[in-house]
Design an enzyme around this catalytic site. Structure first.
Site, PDB file in Angstrom:
ATOM      1  N   ASP A   1       0.857  -1.181   0.000  1.00 21.99           N
ATOM      2  CA  ASP A   1       0.000   0.000   0.000  1.00 21.99           C
ATOM      3  C   ASP A   1       0.895   1.235   0.000  1.00 21.99           C
ATOM      4  OD1 ASP A   1      -1.913   1.997   0.453  1.00 21.99           O
ATOM      5  OD2 ASP A   1      -3.051   0.770   1.868  1.00 21.99           O
TER       6      ASP A   1
ATOM      7  N   ARG B   1      -0.306   4.401  -0.270  1.00 25.25           N
ATOM      8  CA  ARG B   1      -1.092   5.593   0.037  1.00 25.25           C
ATOM      9  C   ARG B   1      -0.535   6.340   1.244  1.00 25.25           C
ATOM     10  NH1 ARG B   1      -6.955   2.919   0.423  1.00 25.25           N
ATOM     11  NH2 ARG B   1      -5.636   1.339   1.445  1.00 25.25           N
TER      12      ARG B   1
END
Length: 357
Positions: free
Chosen positions: A289, A291
């Site tokens: 991930d 983000r």
């Protein structure tokens, strides 16, 4: 007062250059090209320099290629004598790995500082390109940049800090779930993508507000893709806020867990070959991930919220927001959208990413 670009503006220019295939120069003495946009002509020109360029990939991509990443999160690969631009592309892009698995043996470097190489990969990631760079050491970088009309910046300027956000405008926006909707636009100072906040009703800033941090998903939110649960989560969150009469949904432009739509489609293509969503990201060279939820926390604070009831199945998101100074008083489950096409995807999120499904 000067018209010279600031460090932030130089970084934005560098990202744009790399996306077009234009090299950038690091003041520490390196010229950097993004492998994804590398052309035969620029490859030939780069290899004509006195110092052999180094192909830099992430530790995850190196693991796929059975290359030793002496620097941990990055691996510096010495180019073979007969290397071509096509060969370099094949090292960066896993699309054809199964058809041509033997790309080595790859000689990786262990001497010298990996700092500038690591910074180059970080910059390329923010340009939403495959995380691979061709880097050559140069003398007199300032003169080299001026002679070739290239953007010059320091590797130290490439940091993981989020860009400051500014509120641009907000206006009433009646929605299906509530006619008391309002859309806020926030723009980062680094020229990156804008982010949005959908405010339902008039939430009391002194009480915990029902909140959803929703990362953009073009395929799920717009096209109704059945490969994920994003579209149903978006609509269910807004519906719940409408039913309660108040809430705020942040729509963050972090497509594909922060890797961009093109790389997300590359991951989907790898999933077609039998890899799960985490394995696909790793084969591309990305983390599970990518983000950055500090952006969402910043928006909430600018809107006057400090206590939130977070609509999420991801405990890690709760922890990240709390480290950003927000008080998550409750995690509100959001279990919608499971279907035969995304059952394995959701199982992987639960098993490998810790989602509570």
């Amino acid at each position: 007062m000067s018209f010279l670009p600031t460090v932030t503006e130089r970084l934005a220019r560098a990202r744009s250059d790399l996306r077009m295939g234009v090299p950038v120069v690091l003041s520490e003495g390196f010229v950097v090209l993004a492998v994804e946009t590398l052309t035969n002509e620029r490859f030939d020109h780069l290899t004509s320099l006195t110092v052999e360029p180094v192909l830099t990939i992430t530790g995850w991509r190196a693991q796929t290629l059975k290359a030793v990443a002496y620097d941990g999160d990055v691996a510096r690969i010495a180019l073979p004598t007969a290397a071509t631009a096509s060969w370099v592309h094949s090292i960066a892009n896993p699309a054809d790995d199964l058809n041509h698995p033997m790309k080595g043996p790859l000689k990786t470097l262990r001497d010298g500082s990996a700092g500038p190489y690591r910074s180059a990969i970080a910059l390329i990631k923010t340009a939403r390109l495959l995380p691979a760079a061709l880097i050559a050491a140069i003398d007199e970088p300032s003169k080299f940049a001026a002679k070739n009309d290239l953007t010059l910046l320091s590797a130290n300027a490439i940091t993981s800090d989020t860009s400051p956000l500014n509120s641009v405008v907000h206006a009433q926006l009646p929605l299906d779930v509530s006619d008391a909707g309002r859309l806020h636009i926030f723009r980062p100072e680094d020229g990156g993508e804008e982010h949005y906040a959908i405010e339902i009703g008039n939430p009391d800033r002194s009480k915990p507000v029902l909140t959803r941090l929703h990362s953009a998903c073009f395929t799920g939110d717009v096209l109704g893709s059945l490969k994920c649960d994003c579209g149903p989560q978006l609509r269910a969150a807004l519906t719940q806020m409408g039913n309660e009469g108040a809430g705020v949904l942040l729509y963050l432009n972090q497509e594909g867990r922060g890797i961009g739509l093109a790389n997300k489609m590359r991951a989907y293509s790898l999933q077609d070959q039998g890899f799960d969503t985490v394995e696909a990201n790793h084969r591309l060279g990305f983390e599970d991930d990518e983000r950055d939820f500090r952006t969402g926390a910043d928006i909430l604070k600018k809107m006057g919220f400090s206590d939130i009831r977070l609509l999420t199945n991801n405990p890690a998101k709760v922890a990240k927001l709390e480290t950003c100074g927000l008080n998550v008083t409750e995690r509100v489950a959001l279990k919608v959208g499971e279907n035969p096409f995304n059952a394995n995807y959701l199982a992987t999120k639960g098993k490998k990413s810790g989602h509570l499904l």
